[in-house]
Structures are given as C-alpha cells and as structure tokens.
Design a protein around this motif. Sequence first.
Motif, PDB file in Angstrom:
ATOM      1  N   LEU A   6      18.560  23.142   1.263  1.00 35.43           N
ATOM      2  CA  LEU A   6      19.834  22.958   0.564  1.00 35.43           C
ATOM      3  C   LEU A   6      20.892  22.387   1.501  1.00 35.43           C
ATOM      4  CD1 LEU A   6      20.134  26.143  -1.680  1.00 35.43           C
ATOM      5  CD2 LEU A   6      19.650  23.799  -2.403  1.00 35.43           C
ATOM      6  N   GLY A   7      20.941  22.879   2.723  1.00 33.56           N
ATOM      7  CA  GLY A   7      21.909  22.375   3.699  1.00 33.56           C
ATOM      8  C   GLY A   7      21.702  20.899   3.993  1.00 33.56           C
ATOM      9  N   PHE A  43      25.945  23.237  -1.638  1.00 35.43           N
ATOM     10  CA  PHE A  43      24.677  23.353  -0.897  1.00 35.43           C
ATOM     11  C   PHE A  43      24.900  23.661   0.582  1.00 35.43           C
ATOM     12  CE2 PHE A  43      22.281  20.392  -4.052  1.00 35.43           C
ATOM     13  CZ  PHE A  43      22.231  21.415  -4.978  1.00 35.43           C
ATOM     14  N   VAL A  44      25.806  22.930   1.219  1.00 40.72           N
ATOM     15  CA  VAL A  44      26.066  23.187   2.642  1.00 40.72           C
ATOM     16  C   VAL A  44      26.735  24.551   2.806  1.00 40.72           C
ATOM     17  CG1 VAL A  44      27.280  22.395   4.706  1.00 40.72           C
ATOM     18  CG2 VAL A  44      26.140  20.738   3.241  1.00 40.72           C
ATOM     19  N   TRP A  63      35.850  22.593  -0.075  1.00 32.29           N
ATOM     20  CA  TRP A  63      35.619  21.173  -0.349  1.00 32.29           C
ATOM     21  C   TRP A  63      35.103  20.997  -1.778  1.00 32.29           C
ATOM     22  CZ3 TRP A  63      36.292  17.179   3.235  1.00 32.29           C
ATOM     23  CH2 TRP A  63      35.841  15.937   2.844  1.00 32.29           C
ATOM     24  N   ALA A  64      34.169  21.833  -2.182  1.00 34.53           N
ATOM     25  CA  ALA A  64      33.607  21.764  -3.531  1.00 34.53           C
ATOM     26  C   ALA A  64      34.679  22.051  -4.583  1.00 34.53           C
ATOM     27  CB  ALA A  64      32.437  22.740  -3.673  1.00 34.53           C
ATOM     28  N   ILE A  65      35.538  23.019  -4.318  1.00 32.29           N
ATOM     29  CA  ILE A  65      36.607  23.355  -5.271  1.00 32.29           C
ATOM     30  C   ILE A  65      37.611  22.204  -5.381  1.00 32.29           C
ATOM     31  CG2 ILE A  65      38.590  24.883  -5.640  1.00 32.29           C
ATOM     32  CD1 ILE A  65      36.770  27.142  -4.446  1.00 32.29           C
ATOM     33  N   ILE A  66      37.946  21.590  -4.253  1.00 30.13           N
ATOM     34  CA  ILE A  66      38.858  20.449  -4.274  1.00 30.13           C
ATOM     35  C   ILE A  66      38.233  19.289  -5.049  1.00 30.13           C
ATOM     36  CG2 ILE A  66      39.958  18.682  -2.828  1.00 30.13           C
ATOM     37  CD1 ILE A  66      40.285  20.979  -0.710  1.00 30.13           C
TER      38      ILE A  66
END
Length: 81
Positions: A6-7, A43-44, A63-66
């Motif tokens: 996933l990373g 994933f990261v 980052w994902a939320i932004i």
Amino acid sequence: MLFDILGWLGALLFLVSYFLLIIKKWRPTSSAFHWANIWGGIFVGASACYDSSYPSAFINFAWAIIALYGLYTDQFRKINL
C-alpha cells in the motif's frame, strides 16, 4: 507485506499524479488528480501508521483530506457554472 505494498502504491500515485500535472496531461482541478492524491495519502498514511511513523501518517492523512476538499470544491464549482 500488505502495508508495504500500500505504501509503495501510494507513493506511485503521488509521483504519477505530479508528473501528469507537470506535463500538462492533468489539471490541478481534475478529478483524477484529486483521486490520485486522496488514495495516495490514504495508502501512504496507512503504511506509515502500521510502521508507527505517526508524523508521516498525520501528514499523509491530512494530504488526503485536503485533496478531498479540493475534489469537493472543484465538483461544486462545476455544478454552479
């Protein structure tokens, strides 16, 4: 093993999305760009969380939320045009 995969997948999504942005194949307002950043961050972030690297997990989930916010605002803008 799963979290390592996933990373790496998340890192690949970040790199590909940035490369496609730089070569003008994607726009910063495109859904694909946002989705690549959302999934890359998740994933990261999950991989970092599994490895107990909490600062890295935090920044990647943020980052994902932004990116999710960016997707929302860009889609909302399209509806109101």
